[in-house]
Scaffold this motif. Sequence first.
Motif, PDB file in Angstrom:
ATOM      1  N   ARG A 170      41.997  17.187  50.381  1.00  0.00           N
ATOM      2  CA  ARG A 170      40.587  17.299  50.797  1.00  0.00           C
ATOM      3  C   ARG A 170      40.334  16.539  52.084  1.00  0.00           C
ATOM      4  N   GLU A 193      43.210  16.004  45.893  1.00  0.00           N
ATOM      5  CA  GLU A 193      42.458  16.251  44.669  1.00  0.00           C
ATOM      6  C   GLU A 193      43.284  17.317  43.962  1.00  0.00           C
ATOM      7  N   GLN A 221      37.367  14.891  54.414  1.00  0.00           N
ATOM      8  CA  GLN A 221      35.980  14.456  54.419  1.00  0.00           C
ATOM      9  C   GLN A 221      35.579  14.037  55.827  1.00  0.00           C
ATOM     10  N   ASP A 257      32.546  16.769  52.283  1.00  0.00           N
ATOM     11  CA  ASP A 257      33.762  17.569  52.142  1.00  0.00           C
ATOM     12  C   ASP A 257      33.676  18.802  53.052  1.00  0.00           C
ATOM     13  N   SER A 295      36.524  20.624  53.875  1.00  0.00           N
ATOM     14  CA  SER A 295      37.829  21.292  53.753  1.00  0.00           C
ATOM     15  C   SER A 295      37.737  22.792  54.023  1.00  0.00           C
TER      16      SER A 295
END
Length: 226
Positions: free
Chosen positions: A77, A72, A79, A84, A86
């Motif tokens: 990122r 992104e 998942q 998410d 991260s």
Amino acid sequence: MRRLIVTIDGPAGAGKSTVSKRLAQRLGYRLLDTGAIYRAVALAGRRAGVAWDDGPRLAELAAVLEIDFAFEGDVNRVQLGGEDVSRQIREPEMSQGASLVSALPEVRAALLELQRRLGAQGGVVVEGRDVGTVVFPHAEAKFFLTATVDERARRRFAELTAAGKPVDLDETRREIVERDERDTTRAAAPLRQADDALLIESSALDADGVVDLLERTVRARAAGGP
Ligand code: DC
């Protein structure tokens, strides 16, 4: 141009994350951060109330781990089951958890298929400790990135200081020596350079210098060169 599997292994603090990310972006490849997968297992264990030394139950969680990566902008990122995670997986507690769960042979075995599936199509930079030796032994371009202990301690110290975390340089150096010892001597998939990996000693190079070298090598290989 063929889209290759590129592996980058090396010890903590050698600059793998920065270099892998920039290389993937320059090549238009995906980035498979295998350390993030071990971190995600630690997080999944914590959430399910499974202890970080419970190999069989952690392996069950690892076997059904739904993990996905996507750039992104500048951030890769991560998942987990569509959520998410991260930020959570970078917490110091999860670094500790990942270090523990990654030493368990059951967990490593359970993650092997997942990592291979995620990289199988090529067009991917895979970053880790055993990705050129165990996970993708037939990868078309392999690199082993390292730097002296002092240089890696200095980089880590600068990174933590810049992030506003007060640390001591000697303590940082001690931690790196300890981690090297654990990573290289563990029984399951210890950190070592694959015989056919190109060794890059990056102490005197900046990140872009390293990325230039790797990019040239990968493009030559993809075009059918040595
Ligand atoms: O690179 P990292 O700090 O995100 O890795 C987290 C932990 O996972 C670290 O303790 C080393 C381990 N690891 C591993 O054993 N094998 C890999 N291929 C990648 C990471």
